[in-house]
Write a protein that holds these residues in place. Structure first.
Motif, PDB file in Angstrom:
ATOM      1  N   ASN A 228       0.833  -1.200   0.000  1.00  0.00           N
ATOM      2  CA  ASN A 228       0.000   0.000   0.000  1.00  0.00           C
ATOM      3  C   ASN A 228       0.876   1.262   0.000  1.00  0.00           C
ATOM      4  O   ASN A 228       2.084   1.195   0.165  1.00  0.00           O
ATOM      5  N   ARG A 229       0.231   2.398  -0.163  1.00  0.00           N
ATOM      6  CA  ARG A 229       0.954   3.672  -0.269  1.00  0.00           C
ATOM      7  C   ARG A 229       1.816   3.959   0.950  1.00  0.00           C
ATOM      8  O   ARG A 229       2.950   4.407   0.826  1.00  0.00           O
ATOM      9  N   GLN A 230       1.276   3.736   2.135  1.00  0.00           N
ATOM     10  CA  GLN A 230       2.015   4.042   3.356  1.00  0.00           C
ATOM     11  C   GLN A 230       3.280   3.184   3.466  1.00  0.00           C
ATOM     12  O   GLN A 230       4.347   3.679   3.812  1.00  0.00           O
ATOM     13  N   LEU A 231       3.171   1.915   3.150  1.00  0.00           N
ATOM     14  CA  LEU A 231       4.322   1.021   3.201  1.00  0.00           C
ATOM     15  C   LEU A 231       5.368   1.406   2.152  1.00  0.00           C
ATOM     16  O   LEU A 231       6.566   1.431   2.435  1.00  0.00           O
ATOM     17  N   ILE A 232       4.910   1.731   0.953  1.00  0.00           N
ATOM     18  CA  ILE A 232       5.853   2.145  -0.086  1.00  0.00           C
ATOM     19  C   ILE A 232       6.576   3.416   0.343  1.00  0.00           C
ATOM     20  O   ILE A 232       7.797   3.518   0.205  1.00  0.00           O
ATOM     21  N   ALA A 233       5.834   4.390   0.872  1.00  0.00           N
ATOM     22  CA  ALA A 233       6.443   5.642   1.303  1.00  0.00           C
ATOM     23  C   ALA A 233       7.492   5.393   2.382  1.00  0.00           C
ATOM     24  O   ALA A 233       8.582   5.984   2.358  1.00  0.00           O
TER      25      ALA A 233
END
Length: 83
Positions: A20-25
């Protein structure tokens, strides 16, 4: 230059679409910090392929499809042996 295995795994997860976006960030942040601490270039034309893949996937998830990352993304995928 390839980064350590943890970042290669994060890039592979992005490539597979399993994050997800948070993990990628968070992974991008950790990779950038690692690069800064180890004097690894982070310029647009000389960025580790793992970071290129994570940034491209994050841009896609954020709906930023107008950003032209396709050439760099394909080059990064080839460098890591995904294609």
């Amino acid at each position: 230059m390839k980064l350590p295995q943890q970042f290669q795994g994060a890039a592979r997860a992005c490539y597979d679409g399993a994050v997800n976006r948070q993990l990628i960030a968070r992974n991008i942040h950790e990779a950038i910090v690692y690069c800064q601490e180890n004097n690894i270039a982070l310029e647009a034309n000389d960025c580790p392929p793992e970071i290129t893949i994570m940034i491209a996937q994050l841009a896609y998830l954020l709906g930023l499809r107008d950003i032209s990352l396709s050439d760099k993304y394909e080059e990064a995928m080839r460098e890591l042996g995904y294609i």
